[in-house]
Design a protein around this motif. Sequence first.
Motif, PDB file in Angstrom:
ATOM      1  N   SER A  57       0.832  -1.205   0.000  1.00 49.92           N
ATOM      2  CA  SER A  57       0.000   0.000   0.000  1.00 49.92           C
ATOM      3  C   SER A  57       0.866   1.253   0.000  1.00 49.92           C
ATOM      4  O   SER A  57       0.614   2.200  -0.754  1.00 49.92           O
ATOM      5  N   LYS A  58       1.876   1.248   0.842  1.00 47.54           N
ATOM      6  CA  LYS A  58       2.792   2.397   0.918  1.00 47.54           C
ATOM      7  C   LYS A  58       3.505   2.610  -0.414  1.00 47.54           C
ATOM      8  O   LYS A  58       3.633   3.741  -0.897  1.00 47.54           O
ATOM      9  N   ASN A  59       3.959   1.525  -1.035  1.00 44.87           N
ATOM     10  CA  ASN A  59       4.648   1.630  -2.332  1.00 44.87           C
ATOM     11  C   ASN A  59       3.716   2.085  -3.442  1.00 44.87           C
ATOM     12  O   ASN A  59       4.106   2.880  -4.304  1.00 44.87           O
ATOM     13  N   ALA A  60       2.466   1.602  -3.434  1.00 44.34           N
ATOM     14  CA  ALA A  60       1.499   2.028  -4.449  1.00 44.34           C
ATOM     15  C   ALA A  60       1.254   3.529  -4.347  1.00 44.34           C
ATOM     16  O   ALA A  60       1.234   4.239  -5.355  1.00 44.34           O
ATOM     17  N   LYS A  61       1.097   4.021  -3.136  1.00 49.49           N
ATOM     18  CA  LYS A  61       0.874   5.452  -2.921  1.00 49.49           C
ATOM     19  C   LYS A  61       2.096   6.261  -3.354  1.00 49.49           C
ATOM     20  O   LYS A  61       1.979   7.279  -4.047  1.00 49.49           O
ATOM     21  N   MET A  62       3.279   5.806  -2.953  1.00 49.55           N
ATOM     22  CA  MET A  62       4.515   6.518  -3.269  1.00 49.55           C
ATOM     23  C   MET A  62       4.714   6.622  -4.785  1.00 49.55           C
ATOM     24  O   MET A  62       4.980   7.716  -5.313  1.00 49.55           O
ATOM     25  N   TRP A  63       4.561   5.504  -5.501  1.00 52.72           N
ATOM     26  CA  TRP A  63       4.792   5.521  -6.949  1.00 52.72           C
ATOM     27  C   TRP A  63       3.728   6.317  -7.682  1.00 52.72           C
ATOM     28  O   TRP A  63       4.018   6.945  -8.709  1.00 52.72           O
ATOM     29  N   ALA A  64       2.498   6.327  -7.169  1.00 51.60           N
ATOM     30  CA  ALA A  64       1.458   7.143  -7.799  1.00 51.60           C
ATOM     31  C   ALA A  64       1.787   8.627  -7.637  1.00 51.60           C
ATOM     32  O   ALA A  64       1.643   9.401  -8.591  1.00 51.60           O
ATOM     33  N   TRP A  65       2.242   9.028  -6.463  1.00 50.23           N
ATOM     34  CA  TRP A  65       2.614  10.440  -6.261  1.00 50.23           C
ATOM     35  C   TRP A  65       3.829  10.824  -7.098  1.00 50.23           C
ATOM     36  O   TRP A  65       3.901  11.923  -7.642  1.00 50.23           O
ATOM     37  N   ILE A  66       4.801   9.915  -7.197  1.00 49.16           N
ATOM     38  CA  ILE A  66       5.977  10.196  -8.029  1.00 49.16           C
ATOM     39  C   ILE A  66       5.555  10.335  -9.491  1.00 49.16           C
ATOM     40  O   ILE A  66       6.020  11.229 -10.208  1.00 49.16           O
ATOM     41  N   GLY A  67       4.661   9.465  -9.954  1.00 49.47           N
ATOM     42  CA  GLY A  67       4.161   9.557 -11.330  1.00 49.47           C
ATOM     43  C   GLY A  67       3.404  10.850 -11.574  1.00 49.47           C
ATOM     44  O   GLY A  67       3.571  11.489 -12.616  1.00 49.47           O
ATOM     45  N   LEU A  68       2.574  11.258 -10.615  1.00 49.48           N
ATOM     46  CA  LEU A  68       1.835  12.508 -10.753  1.00 49.48           C
ATOM     47  C   LEU A  68       2.788  13.696 -10.794  1.00 49.48           C
ATOM     48  O   LEU A  68       2.669  14.572 -11.657  1.00 49.48           O
ATOM     49  N   ALA A  69       3.756  13.705  -9.896  1.00 55.99           N
ATOM     50  CA  ALA A  69       4.715  14.817  -9.852  1.00 55.99           C
ATOM     51  C   ALA A  69       5.545  14.889 -11.128  1.00 55.99           C
ATOM     52  O   ALA A  69       5.763  15.979 -11.677  1.00 55.99           O
ATOM     53  N   SER A  70       5.986  13.747 -11.626  1.00 57.32           N
ATOM     54  CA  SER A  70       6.789  13.773 -12.849  1.00 57.32           C
ATOM     55  C   SER A  70       5.950  14.186 -14.053  1.00 57.32           C
ATOM     56  O   SER A  70       6.431  14.911 -14.929  1.00 57.32           O
ATOM     57  N   GLY A  71       4.698  13.753 -14.107  1.00 58.95           N
ATOM     58  CA  GLY A  71       3.819  14.179 -15.197  1.00 58.95           C
ATOM     59  C   GLY A  71       3.577  15.678 -15.180  1.00 58.95           C
ATOM     60  O   GLY A  71       3.604  16.338 -16.221  1.00 58.95           O
ATOM     61  N   LEU A  72       3.347  16.225 -13.992  1.00 64.02           N
ATOM     62  CA  LEU A  72       3.151  17.669 -13.869  1.00 64.02           C
ATOM     63  C   LEU A  72       4.429  18.440 -14.202  1.00 64.02           C
ATOM     64  O   LEU A  72       4.377  19.496 -14.841  1.00 64.02           O
ATOM     65  N   ALA A  73       5.578  17.904 -13.788  1.00 66.58           N
ATOM     66  CA  ALA A  73       6.848  18.563 -14.093  1.00 66.58           C
ATOM     67  C   ALA A  73       7.100  18.585 -15.601  1.00 66.58           C
ATOM     68  O   ALA A  73       7.527  19.612 -16.154  1.00 66.58           O
ATOM     69  N   ILE A  74       6.823  17.492 -16.266  1.00 66.18           N
ATOM     70  CA  ILE A  74       7.008  17.437 -17.718  1.00 66.18           C
ATOM     71  C   ILE A  74       6.067  18.421 -18.412  1.00 66.18           C
ATOM     72  O   ILE A  74       6.458  19.119 -19.354  1.00 66.18           O
ATOM     73  N   ALA A  75       4.825  18.508 -17.938  1.00 66.15           N
ATOM     74  CA  ALA A  75       3.872  19.457 -18.528  1.00 66.15           C
ATOM     75  C   ALA A  75       4.336  20.892 -18.318  1.00 66.15           C
ATOM     76  O   ALA A  75       4.238  21.726 -19.230  1.00 66.15           O
ATOM     77  N   MET A  76       4.825  21.202 -17.128  1.00 64.44           N
ATOM     78  CA  MET A  76       5.314  22.555 -16.847  1.00 64.44           C
ATOM     79  C   MET A  76       6.516  22.902 -17.723  1.00 64.44           C
ATOM     80  O   MET A  76       6.619  24.023 -18.235  1.00 64.44           O
ATOM     81  N   ILE A  77       7.417  21.964 -17.901  1.00 66.23           N
ATOM     82  CA  ILE A  77       8.585  22.201 -18.756  1.00 66.23           C
ATOM     83  C   ILE A  77       8.139  22.448 -20.195  1.00 66.23           C
ATOM     84  O   ILE A  77       8.655  23.349 -20.865  1.00 66.23           O
ATOM     85  N   ALA A  78       7.167  21.678 -20.675  1.00 61.31           N
ATOM     86  CA  ALA A  78       6.672  21.861 -22.041  1.00 61.31           C
ATOM     87  C   ALA A  78       6.039  23.241 -22.214  1.00 61.31           C
ATOM     88  O   ALA A  78       6.270  23.920 -23.220  1.00 61.31           O
ATOM     89  N   VAL A  79       5.268  23.676 -21.209  1.00 63.33           N
ATOM     90  CA  VAL A  79       4.642  24.998 -21.284  1.00 63.33           C
ATOM     91  C   VAL A  79       5.715  26.092 -21.257  1.00 63.33           C
ATOM     92  O   VAL A  79       5.672  27.043 -22.053  1.00 63.33           O
ATOM     93  N   LEU A  80       6.684  25.965 -20.368  1.00 61.57           N
ATOM     94  CA  LEU A  80       7.749  26.968 -20.288  1.00 61.57           C
ATOM     95  C   LEU A  80       8.551  27.042 -21.589  1.00 61.57           C
ATOM     96  O   LEU A  80       8.872  28.140 -22.061  1.00 61.57           O
ATOM     97  N   LEU A  81       8.889  25.900 -22.155  1.00 63.00           N
ATOM     98  CA  LEU A  81       9.628  25.905 -23.422  1.00 63.00           C
ATOM     99  C   LEU A  81       8.809  26.547 -24.539  1.00 63.00           C
ATOM    100  O   LEU A  81       9.355  27.278 -25.369  1.00 63.00           O
ATOM    101  N   SER A  82       7.504  26.306 -24.544  1.00 60.80           N
ATOM    102  CA  SER A  82       6.644  26.926 -25.553  1.00 60.80           C
ATOM    103  C   SER A  82       6.607  28.440 -25.381  1.00 60.80           C
ATOM    104  O   SER A  82       6.719  29.192 -26.355  1.00 60.80           O
ATOM    105  N   VAL A  83       6.450  28.889 -24.141  1.00 57.77           N
ATOM    106  CA  VAL A  83       6.402  30.332 -23.869  1.00 57.77           C
ATOM    107  C   VAL A  83       7.726  30.984 -24.242  1.00 57.77           C
ATOM    108  O   VAL A  83       7.747  32.038 -24.901  1.00 57.77           O
ATOM    109  N   PHE A  84       8.828  30.367 -23.841  1.00 63.82           N
ATOM    110  CA  PHE A  84      10.139  30.934 -24.180  1.00 63.82           C
ATOM    111  C   PHE A  84      10.370  30.941 -25.685  1.00 63.82           C
ATOM    112  O   PHE A  84      10.976  31.866 -26.227  1.00 63.82           O
ATOM    113  N   GLY A  85       9.905  29.919 -26.375  1.00 63.51           N
ATOM    114  CA  GLY A  85      10.032  29.891 -27.832  1.00 63.51           C
ATOM    115  C   GLY A  85       9.232  31.000 -28.489  1.00 63.51           C
ATOM    116  O   GLY A  85       9.705  31.658 -29.424  1.00 63.51           O
ATOM    117  N   ILE A  86       8.030  31.241 -28.006  1.00 58.51           N
ATOM    118  CA  ILE A  86       7.209  32.322 -28.543  1.00 58.51           C
ATOM    119  C   ILE A  86       7.861  33.671 -28.275  1.00 58.51           C
ATOM    120  O   ILE A  86       7.943  34.529 -29.165  1.00 58.51           O
TER     121      ILE A  86
END
Length: 97
Positions: A57-86
């Motif tokens: 249970s602890k591992n399932a929760k931990m990996w889900a949070w890590i996956g959520l955080a990494s997905g959000l980080a990748i989305a933020m990087i994509a948005v920042l790169l788009s804004v900087f490119g514009i």
Amino acid sequence: MNEQVSHPGTPPPNYLVFAILVTIFCCQILGIVSIVFAAQVNSKWNAGDLEGARIASKNAKMWAWIGLASGLAIAMIAVLLSVFGILAGISLGGMDF
């Protein structure tokens, strides 16, 4: 033969819904890892492995949070790169018509 062991209490949360949502919307690889651990919680609990169920249970929760955080980080990087490119395109006169 699959015997169920009776023990008091309820099993720990398996975070399966959270893991599935992370897999669909954020990060497939880490979400799948979370799903694997989430699937182990109830089976370990029913087999009498209480500590194993808690750890899964602890591992399932931990990996889900890590996956959520990494997905959000990748989305933020994509948005920042788009804004900087514009902004770079605008500053170089790429928008002159």
